[in-house]
Scaffold this active site. Structure first.
Site, PDB file in Angstrom:
ATOM      1  N   LEU A  56     -27.226  44.309  -8.467  1.00 18.04           N
ATOM      2  CA  LEU A  56     -28.442  43.440  -8.679  1.00 18.04           C
ATOM      3  C   LEU A  56     -29.236  44.543  -9.746  1.00 18.04           C
ATOM      4  O   LEU A  56     -28.958  45.741  -9.719  1.00 18.04           O
ATOM      5  CB  LEU A  56     -29.243  43.436  -7.310  1.00 18.04           C
ATOM      6  CG  LEU A  56     -28.898  42.379  -6.153  1.00 18.04           C
ATOM      7  CD1 LEU A  56     -29.800  42.593  -5.027  1.00 18.04           C
ATOM      8  CD2 LEU A  56     -28.989  41.282  -6.799  1.00 18.04           C
ATOM      9  N   ASP A  57     -30.031  43.899 -10.664  1.00 16.23           N
ATOM     10  CA  ASP A  57     -30.707  44.663 -11.349  1.00 16.23           C
ATOM     11  C   ASP A  57     -31.596  45.574 -10.799  1.00 16.23           C
ATOM     12  O   ASP A  57     -32.007  45.490  -9.694  1.00 16.23           O
ATOM     13  CB  ASP A  57     -31.483  43.972 -12.384  1.00 16.23           C
ATOM     14  CG  ASP A  57     -30.609  43.001 -13.202  1.00 16.23           C
ATOM     15  OD1 ASP A  57     -29.647  43.304 -13.679  1.00 16.23           O
ATOM     16  OD2 ASP A  57     -31.355  42.012 -13.836  1.00 16.23           O
ATOM     17  N   ARG A  58     -31.723  46.818 -11.324  1.00 17.35           N
ATOM     18  CA  ARG A  58     -32.840  47.785 -10.629  1.00 17.35           C
ATOM     19  C   ARG A  58     -34.012  47.221 -10.145  1.00 17.35           C
ATOM     20  O   ARG A  58     -34.512  47.446  -9.122  1.00 17.35           O
ATOM     21  CB  ARG A  58     -32.981  48.982 -11.548  1.00 17.35           C
ATOM     22  CG  ARG A  58     -33.911  50.079 -11.010  1.00 17.35           C
ATOM     23  CD  ARG A  58     -33.976  51.368 -12.052  1.00 17.35           C
ATOM     24  NE  ARG A  58     -34.810  52.287 -10.935  1.00 17.35           N
ATOM     25  CZ  ARG A  58     -34.904  53.522 -11.529  1.00 17.35           C
ATOM     26  NH1 ARG A  58     -34.416  54.136 -12.702  1.00 17.35           N
ATOM     27  NH2 ARG A  58     -35.884  54.224 -10.515  1.00 17.35           N
ATOM     28  N   HIS A 161     -28.982  39.455 -16.481  1.00 15.65           N
ATOM     29  CA  HIS A 161     -30.406  39.065 -16.504  1.00 15.65           C
ATOM     30  C   HIS A 161     -30.503  37.540 -16.755  1.00 15.65           C
ATOM     31  O   HIS A 161     -31.176  37.053 -17.361  1.00 15.65           O
ATOM     32  CB  HIS A 161     -30.948  39.915 -17.817  1.00 15.65           C
ATOM     33  CG  HIS A 161     -31.090  41.438 -17.772  1.00 15.65           C
ATOM     34  ND1 HIS A 161     -31.587  42.047 -18.539  1.00 15.65           N
ATOM     35  CD2 HIS A 161     -30.793  42.213 -16.774  1.00 15.65           C
ATOM     36  CE1 HIS A 161     -31.641  43.474 -18.396  1.00 15.65           C
ATOM     37  NE2 HIS A 161     -31.029  43.265 -17.078  1.00 15.65           N
TER      38      HIS A 161
END
Length: 266
Positions: A56-58, A161
């Site tokens: 998962l993106d930060r 994204h």
């Protein structure tokens, strides 16, 4: 700094935890000083090695899957790459989002900062649905009122994204998105609504269990700060309950959530 992670589900093969916004999945050379690194925190909390099955993106919070051995992690990772995993997200966006839409604009791969111009765009698809909306009597941008929506997003591919880029291109950037969003609305939420984070959360995850071949479906509410904002905007009823369900096979309904053959609470 260590953190006690919320474990949503655990058995002998895998563990699913709630990733806080701002936490890295694993240590990165780009940010050596991140306060929370999921891989290390979970290893310390459980006292055993864990292997991430996906990322998962930060700035994104929500459900994150780990395995207890590298072979299981590889099998689960392959399921993610082959789009055999069902995922559902909640996002707060600028504007009145569409009731339902399929965004299928191809996306160039990103290196974390910008698209890689030498690579051609790749197929990508995200199904979105508006759950609720609000109009605030506040001028934030050009208009005397400001409109926002709570959107459900189901990615049908796995580009970097992807949800953030698709919603932004559709004209509904996610609040708190410093890269693909709009600063004036991000600042309004920070200064007036006490929300200084990306308002994107992975709230549902479904996949075939690598041990028994049954479909495992997990659901978790958004983090406390996200939940406080939903309550403030009158959207608390859309915050999903915590739920773990097993099915004999993958549900055929478009929605991940459906009536389980049996369920349990961890």
């Amino acid at each position: 700094m260590s953190a006690t992670l919320d474990i949503i589900f655990q058995d002998e093969q895998l563990v699913v935890v709630h990733k806080p916004a701002g936490a890295l999945v694993h240590r990165s050379a780009l940010d050596r000083h991140a306060p929370v690194v999921m891989l290390q925190c979970l290893r310390d909390q459980l006292g055993r090695r864990v292997y991430p099955a996906h990322r998962l993106d930060r700035p994104t919070s929500g459900l994150l899957l780990f395995a207890f051995d590298s072979a299981t992690a590889a099998r689960l990772g392959e399921a993610f790459r082959e789009q055999q995993v069902a995922k559902r997200y909640l996002a707060v966006v600028r504007g009145i989002g569409p009731e339902e839409a399929l965004y299928d604009w191809p996306l160039q791969e990103e290196d974390g900062r910008r698209p890689k111009a030498e690579q051609p765009p790749m197929a990508a698809a995200t199904r979105v649905r508006r759950l609720d909306s609000i109009e605030l009597p506040v001028r934030v941008d050009r208009y005397p009122q400001s409109r926002y929506s709570l959107m459900e997003a189901v990615p049908l591919s796995g580009r970097r994204h992807q949800i953030r880029r698709h919603l932004s291109r559709g004209g509904y950037p996610i609040i708190g998105d410093a890269k693909h969003g709009k600063g004036v609305h991000n600042r309004f939420f920070r200064d007036r609504l006490d929300s200084d984070r990306l308002l994107l959360a992975a709230v549902e995850l479904g996949f075939t269990h690598p041990a028994d071949g049954r479909w495992l479906n997990l659901q978790a509410p958004v983090a406390d700060d996200f939940a406080a904002l939903l309550d403030r905007l009158g959207w608390a009823g859309h915050n999903p309950p915590r739920e773990v369900a097993h099915f004999d096979r993958r549900p055929s309904d478009e929605s991940i959530s459906t009536s389980p053959t049996d369920s349990e609470s961890p």
